[in-house]
Design a protein around this motif. Sequence first.
Motif, PDB file in Angstrom:
ATOM      1  N   ILE A  31      48.255   1.517  12.021  1.00  0.00           N
ATOM      2  CA  ILE A  31      47.381   1.875  10.902  1.00  0.00           C
ATOM      3  C   ILE A  31      46.890   3.310  11.029  1.00  0.00           C
ATOM      4  CG2 ILE A  31      45.198   1.342   9.762  1.00  0.00           C
ATOM      5  CD1 ILE A  31      47.455  -0.655   9.255  1.00  0.00           C
ATOM      6  N   GLU A  32      46.473   3.695  12.219  1.00  0.00           N
ATOM      7  CA  GLU A  32      45.906   5.029  12.406  1.00  0.00           C
ATOM      8  C   GLU A  32      46.951   6.090  12.742  1.00  0.00           C
ATOM      9  OE1 GLU A  32      42.645   5.012  15.091  1.00  0.00           O
ATOM     10  OE2 GLU A  32      41.467   3.543  13.947  1.00  0.00           O
ATOM     11  N   LYS A  33      48.216   5.675  12.849  1.00  0.00           N
ATOM     12  CA  LYS A  33      49.307   6.612  13.135  1.00  0.00           C
ATOM     13  C   LYS A  33      49.061   7.370  14.449  1.00  0.00           C
ATOM     14  CE  LYS A  33      51.027   5.494   9.145  1.00  0.00           C
ATOM     15  NZ  LYS A  33      52.182   4.561   9.067  1.00  0.00           N
ATOM     16  N   ILE A  34      48.751   6.607  15.483  1.00  0.00           N
ATOM     17  CA  ILE A  34      48.497   7.192  16.799  1.00  0.00           C
ATOM     18  C   ILE A  34      49.375   6.485  17.822  1.00  0.00           C
ATOM     19  CG2 ILE A  34      46.120   7.849  16.255  1.00  0.00           C
ATOM     20  CD1 ILE A  34      45.169   5.352  17.668  1.00  0.00           C
ATOM     21  N   PRO A  35      49.598   7.098  18.996  1.00  0.00           N
ATOM     22  CA  PRO A  35      50.393   6.428  20.032  1.00  0.00           C
ATOM     23  C   PRO A  35      49.707   5.142  20.518  1.00  0.00           C
ATOM     24  CG  PRO A  35      50.222   8.781  20.470  1.00  0.00           C
ATOM     25  CD  PRO A  35      49.270   8.493  19.363  1.00  0.00           C
ATOM     26  N   TYR A  36      50.538   4.255  21.052  1.00  0.00           N
ATOM     27  CA  TYR A  36      50.037   2.958  21.513  1.00  0.00           C
ATOM     28  C   TYR A  36      48.993   3.126  22.617  1.00  0.00           C
ATOM     29  CZ  TYR A  36      50.074  -1.549  23.941  1.00  0.00           C
ATOM     30  OH  TYR A  36      49.706  -2.718  24.560  1.00  0.00           O
ATOM     31  N   LEU A  37      49.237   4.010  23.578  1.00  0.00           N
ATOM     32  CA  LEU A  37      48.306   4.190  24.701  1.00  0.00           C
ATOM     33  C   LEU A  37      46.968   4.758  24.223  1.00  0.00           C
ATOM     34  CD1 LEU A  37      50.703   5.529  27.500  1.00  0.00           C
ATOM     35  CD2 LEU A  37      49.799   3.221  27.194  1.00  0.00           C
ATOM     36  N   VAL A  38      47.014   5.588  23.204  1.00  0.00           N
ATOM     37  CA  VAL A  38      45.766   6.115  22.654  1.00  0.00           C
ATOM     38  C   VAL A  38      44.957   4.983  22.014  1.00  0.00           C
ATOM     39  CG1 VAL A  38      44.770   7.691  20.947  1.00  0.00           C
ATOM     40  CG2 VAL A  38      46.759   8.394  22.286  1.00  0.00           C
ATOM     41  N   ALA A  39      45.664   4.076  21.339  1.00  0.00           N
ATOM     42  CA  ALA A  39      44.982   2.923  20.743  1.00  0.00           C
ATOM     43  C   ALA A  39      44.356   2.046  21.821  1.00  0.00           C
ATOM     44  CB  ALA A  39      45.965   2.118  19.895  1.00  0.00           C
ATOM     45  N   VAL A  40      45.053   1.860  22.930  1.00  0.00           N
ATOM     46  CA  VAL A  40      44.514   1.054  24.029  1.00  0.00           C
ATOM     47  C   VAL A  40      43.245   1.699  24.583  1.00  0.00           C
ATOM     48  CG1 VAL A  40      44.961   0.231  26.379  1.00  0.00           C
ATOM     49  CG2 VAL A  40      46.739   0.050  24.630  1.00  0.00           C
ATOM     50  N   ARG A  41      43.248   3.030  24.738  1.00  0.00           N
ATOM     51  CA  ARG A  41      42.062   3.721  25.261  1.00  0.00           C
ATOM     52  C   ARG A  41      40.892   3.617  24.280  1.00  0.00           C
ATOM     53  NH1 ARG A  41      45.967   7.546  27.206  1.00  0.00           N
ATOM     54  NH2 ARG A  41      45.639   8.873  25.373  1.00  0.00           N
ATOM     55  N   LYS A  42      41.162   3.672  22.983  1.00  0.00           N
ATOM     56  CA  LYS A  42      40.097   3.553  21.999  1.00  0.00           C
ATOM     57  C   LYS A  42      39.477   2.157  22.028  1.00  0.00           C
ATOM     58  CE  LYS A  42      40.343   5.535  18.019  1.00  0.00           C
ATOM     59  NZ  LYS A  42      40.717   5.987  16.663  1.00  0.00           N
ATOM     60  N   ILE A  43      40.320   1.131  22.211  1.00  0.00           N
ATOM     61  CA  ILE A  43      39.800  -0.241  22.321  1.00  0.00           C
ATOM     62  C   ILE A  43      38.928  -0.368  23.557  1.00  0.00           C
ATOM     63  CG2 ILE A  43      40.433  -2.664  22.654  1.00  0.00           C
ATOM     64  CD1 ILE A  43      42.970  -2.110  21.041  1.00  0.00           C
ATOM     65  N   SER A  44      39.389   0.184  24.680  1.00  0.00           N
ATOM     66  CA  SER A  44      38.634   0.102  25.932  1.00  0.00           C
ATOM     67  C   SER A  44      37.273   0.782  25.807  1.00  0.00           C
ATOM     68  CB  SER A  44      39.452   0.742  27.060  1.00  0.00           C
ATOM     69  OG  SER A  44      38.726   0.727  28.272  1.00  0.00           O
TER      70      SER A  44
ATOM     71  N   ILE B  55      30.261  -2.058  23.482  1.00  0.00           N
ATOM     72  CA  ILE B  55      29.748  -3.370  23.097  1.00  0.00           C
ATOM     73  C   ILE B  55      29.098  -4.066  24.280  1.00  0.00           C
ATOM     74  CG2 ILE B  55      30.431  -5.674  22.312  1.00  0.00           C
ATOM     75  CD1 ILE B  55      32.555  -4.357  20.583  1.00  0.00           C
ATOM     76  N   LYS B  56      29.743  -4.003  25.438  1.00  0.00           N
ATOM     77  CA  LYS B  56      29.192  -4.656  26.628  1.00  0.00           C
ATOM     78  C   LYS B  56      27.858  -4.043  27.038  1.00  0.00           C
ATOM     79  CE  LYS B  56      33.422  -6.437  28.771  1.00  0.00           C
ATOM     80  NZ  LYS B  56      34.320  -6.386  29.951  1.00  0.00           N
ATOM     81  N   SER B  57      27.731  -2.731  26.883  1.00  0.00           N
ATOM     82  CA  SER B  57      26.470  -2.086  27.259  1.00  0.00           C
ATOM     83  C   SER B  57      25.335  -2.547  26.352  1.00  0.00           C
ATOM     84  CB  SER B  57      26.616  -0.568  27.197  1.00  0.00           C
ATOM     85  OG  SER B  57      26.863  -0.139  25.872  1.00  0.00           O
ATOM     86  N   TYR B  58      25.605  -2.694  25.060  1.00  0.00           N
ATOM     87  CA  TYR B  58      24.585  -3.189  24.137  1.00  0.00           C
ATOM     88  C   TYR B  58      24.224  -4.640  24.442  1.00  0.00           C
ATOM     89  CZ  TYR B  58      24.926   0.959  21.152  1.00  0.00           C
ATOM     90  OH  TYR B  58      24.877   2.241  20.657  1.00  0.00           O
ATOM     91  N   LEU B  59      25.235  -5.448  24.778  1.00  0.00           N
ATOM     92  CA  LEU B  59      24.962  -6.843  25.102  1.00  0.00           C
ATOM     93  C   LEU B  59      24.103  -6.950  26.359  1.00  0.00           C
ATOM     94  CD1 LEU B  59      28.456  -8.484  24.398  1.00  0.00           C
ATOM     95  CD2 LEU B  59      26.368  -8.762  23.066  1.00  0.00           C
ATOM     96  N   THR B  60      24.371  -6.105  27.337  1.00  0.00           N
ATOM     97  CA  THR B  60      23.606  -6.127  28.585  1.00  0.00           C
ATOM     98  C   THR B  60      22.140  -5.786  28.336  1.00  0.00           C
ATOM     99  OG1 THR B  60      25.593  -5.454  29.784  1.00  0.00           O
ATOM    100  CG2 THR B  60      23.500  -5.209  30.940  1.00  0.00           C
ATOM    101  N   GLU B  61      21.883  -4.947  27.351  1.00  0.00           N
ATOM    102  CA  GLU B  61      20.511  -4.572  27.033  1.00  0.00           C
ATOM    103  C   GLU B  61      19.800  -5.629  26.190  1.00  0.00           C
ATOM    104  OE1 GLU B  61      20.793  -0.829  25.151  1.00  0.00           O
ATOM    105  OE2 GLU B  61      21.481   0.254  26.940  1.00  0.00           O
ATOM    106  N   GLY B  62      20.489  -6.741  25.901  1.00  0.00           N
ATOM    107  CA  GLY B  62      19.873  -7.843  25.161  1.00  0.00           C
ATOM    108  C   GLY B  62      20.011  -7.750  23.658  1.00  0.00           C
TER     109      GLY B  62
END
Length: 317
Positions: A68-81, A87-94
């Motif tokens: 969809i974003e016309k980017i390499p697969y590894l770049v997409a993986v880094r963006k997801i990470s 998200i995890k940091s916000y969840l940890t803060e309650g």
Amino acid sequence: MQLETYISDLLYRYDCVIVPQFGAFLTHRVSAKLNETSHSFYPPKKTLSFNEQLQTNDGLLANYIAEIEKIPYLVAVRKISKKVKSIKSYLTEGETIELNNIGDLILNKEGNINFEPSHHINYLTNAFGLSQFTTGKITRDVYKETVEALESEIPIAITPEKRASTSFAARPYLKYAAVGLIFLTVGGLIASNYYGNQIDNHNQIAQEEANQQLDARVQEATFIIDSPLPAATLQVEKMTGNYHIVAGAFRVEANSNKKVQQLKEKGFKARKIGINRYGLHEVVYSSHTDRVEALNALRAIKRTHNRDAWLLVKALD
């Protein structure tokens, strides 16, 4: 990156969407249900759940984002990470993470993620257009029991004297009247059938004569067109496709017509696609047959015109 948008798109087509190093969103098909207590009918749907144990990257989400974003697969993986760490940091803060059209995520006391799915969207494409409805309670009256109760309270009796007084033996002229009535009825039926047959024969003969005259005229006629009119070709563009970019939904139809006119003046192929389950008139920027094309158009509209536009997958009649 609007991660929930990509997850929502994939949930229409797949039963499991894994977010690497975070968890998986699963869909389960639920059949139509009838609540006998409230007399409510619920259409079939896909319910959502979340499994924190499924974190291995299967490539589905990353490949979709890369496409969809016309980017390499590894770049997409880094963006997801990167998004998952946020998200995890916000969840940890309650805090509670609200994923649009998916549900809410929150961290419980044991450190596990609790998921509350959204109930206003149905990912089962076969159930589009179906909504919950409630019927009134059906009451049945048992007339047989009512009649039996009346008969037990008011018995009906016929005395022999009354029966004899109404018999044919007491009134012999009734027998002759009955015989006469039978003869009149039989004679009337015979005459009616004879008259009906005569009418049918007459209609058939008249129809055959008319057909013969028409055939003769057609054979004698000659049709000559000295200067035929030139053929006119009209090209009407018909908007098709199951992917619609929604501009808004309006309670008053006049407002939806005004919105369509405004969008057309700005160059969009806007139109109304009907009334949704909430009774609102939906207006779309355009409709597409190709999903990738629709998503590209949606990103352009969100970037330049309306950040609240969204993609609706719906087969129109």
